[in-house]
Design an enzyme around this catalytic site. Structure first.
Site, short mmCIF file in Angstrom:
data_model
loop_
_atom_site.label_atom_id
_atom_site.label_comp_id
_atom_site.label_asym_id
_atom_site.label_seq_id
_atom_site.Cartn_x
_atom_site.Cartn_y
_atom_site.Cartn_z
CB SER A 72 -0.89 0.01 1.24
OG SER A 72 -0.09 0.23 2.39
CG HIS A 89 -9.79 -4.35 -2.76
ND1 HIS A 89 -8.66 -3.66 -2.41
CD2 HIS A 89 -9.72 -4.53 -4.11
CE1 HIS A 89 -7.94 -3.43 -3.49
NE2 HIS A 89 -8.57 -3.93 -4.54
CG ASP A 96 -3.75 -2.80 -1.63
OD1 ASP A 96 -4.69 -2.93 -2.43
OD2 ASP A 96 -3.86 -3.01 -0.40
CB ALA A 141 -11.40 -10.94 0.89
P1 13P Z 1 -8.87 -6.75 4.67
O1 13P Z 1 -8.77 -5.52 5.55
O2 13P Z 1 -10.22 -7.34 4.74
O3 13P Z 1 -7.80 -7.73 4.97
O4 13P Z 1 -8.68 -6.25 3.16
C1 13P Z 1 -7.39 -5.99 2.65
C2 13P Z 1 -7.44 -5.29 1.34
O5 13P Z 1 -8.45 -5.19 0.67
C3 13P Z 1 -6.18 -4.72 0.84
O6 13P Z 1 -6.38 -4.00 -0.33
O1 G3H Z 2 -6.65 -1.90 1.94
C1 G3H Z 2 -5.82 -1.56 2.76
C2 G3H Z 2 -4.74 -2.52 3.17
O2 G3H Z 2 -5.16 -3.32 4.24
C3 G3H Z 2 -3.49 -1.78 3.49
O3 G3H Z 2 -3.64 -1.01 4.63
O4 G3H Z 2 -3.05 1.33 4.00
O5 G3H Z 2 -2.89 0.51 6.39
O6 G3H Z 2 -1.25 -0.26 4.67
P1 G3H Z 2 -2.66 0.22 4.93
ZN ZN Z 3 -8.24 -3.00 -0.46
#
Ligand code: 13P
Ligand code: G3H
Ligand code: ZN
Length: 325
Positions: free
Chosen positions: A57, A225, A96, A227
């Site tokens: 991310s 996402h 991400d 999930a």
């Molecule tokens: P979760 O928070 O459900 O694990 O989703 C992660 C995600 O969608 C990362 O892009």
């Molecule tokens: O969708 C988000 C992911 O779980 C990543 O989270 O932005 O805290 O790294 P983050």
């Molecule tokens: Zn996500």
């Protein structure tokens, strides 16, 4: 200096998704921010022979440093080769929730093989325009692009959505035609984090919307996402060891298994991994309060994460055993 992902031994998601579609499973996209998470992901996927998408991310990029991330990903390929006795599972490095064209461009320059441009908070027209711009930049480098239509409830990076705006099946064809994206993230009731449903409500996702979308764009890779399933045994360990997670509820694994058999080719999981690591660390601190060597709590956290992810690829996503199809 810019680097191409192919020189790092990484692959984009195109072949992965084609095979996942044909084999009726989903490729895991596991987030990582540090070495222990990366080790656990690679161990779990190399040992079970699953393809994997290493997901980073914007926050992870800031946390870990983009240069270090590049070498970590390169190291992950060699590490997988070691575990696989010379054979390397397909590994993609994916951005991400990319927020802007510039973030996506920078990731491509740093060796990412796949990027997500998350224009889901924009108007339909602006989402198409931004996504198209990223695709036009990424494709000449053979980098694949994920777009998103619909808004997940909860927090999407800095964008907060009070409630789900489900993806509208009637919009997907226009979105694909206008952007030329390689995969599409949809909103069908999943959400980010560990608190996905209110207590007392039925934790169900809208598989009917998924099937409607599949009919509009047959054979096109869909992404889910948010999930995580929020395993209650992990929540219990956390709470028994000083944690305070109240009403943490996730998506039933049976529903994800169902989705993985369809056009859903990529399933994102991060929160479950956070829970597994936190439960392991809390347990060590309760049982051995005098412990202060990070290896003694990060090691068990890494082992717990590996076991959880092995379970996911074998029993939920169905990707185990498909790395060398
Ligand atoms: P979760 O928070 O459900 O694990 O989703 C992660 C995600 O969608 C990362 O892009
Ligand atoms: O969708 C988000 C992911 O779980 C990543 O989270 O932005 O805290 O790294 P983050
Ligand atoms: Zn996500």
């Amino acid at each position: 200096m810019a680097v191409c992902y192919k020189d790092l031994g990484l692959v984009n998601t195109r072949e992965m998704f084609k095979k996942a579609m044909a084999g009726h499973y989903a490729v895991p996209a596991f987030n990582f921010n540090n070495m222990e998470q990366l080790q656990a992901i690679i161990q779990a996927c190399a040992e079970t022979e699953s393809p994997v998408i290493l997901q980073v991310s914007k926050g992870a990029r800031q946390y870990a440093n983009q240069t270090l991330l590049r070498y970590l990903a390169q190291g992950a390929v060699e590490y997988a080769r070691e575990i696989g006795g010379g054979k390397v599972i397909p590994i993609a490095l994916h951005l991400d929730h990319g927020d802007t064209f510039e973030t996506c461009k920078s990731c491509i320059e740093y060796g990412f093989s796949s990027v997500m441009i998350d224009g889901s908070s924009k108007s339909f027209e602006d989402n198409i325009a931004e996504t198209k711009r990223v695709v036009e930049y990424a494709h000449p480098f053979d980098v694949t692009v994920e777009g998103e239509l619909g808004v997940l409830a909860g927090i999407e990076d800095e964008v907060s959505a009070e409630a789900h705006t489900y993806t509208r099946p009637e919009e997907v064809e226009t979105f694909l035609a206008g952007t030329n994206v390689d995969s599409l993230a949809i909103s069908i009731g999943t959400s980010h984090g560990a608190f996905k449903f209110k207590p007392g409500t039925t934790p169900k996702i809208r598989l009917d919307i998924l099937h409607e979308i599949e009919k509009k764009i047959p054979g096109f890779p869909i992404v889910l996402h948010g999930a995580s399933s929020v395993p209650q045994d992990l929540v219990k360990i956390i709470n028994e060891n000083g944690g305070k997670l109240k009403d943490a509820i996730g998506i039933g694994e049976d529903q994800l298994r169902e989705a993985a058999k369809s056009a859903v080719c990529k399933i994102n999981i991060d929160s479950d991994g956070r829970l597994a690591m936190t439960a392991a660390v809390r347990k060590v601190f309760t049982e051995k309060p005098a412990e202060f060597d990070p290896r003694k709590y990060l090691g068990p956290a890494r082992d717990a994460l590996k076991e959880l992810y092995k379970h996911k690829v074998i029993n939920v996503l169905g990707s185990a055993g498909h790395a060398f199809d």
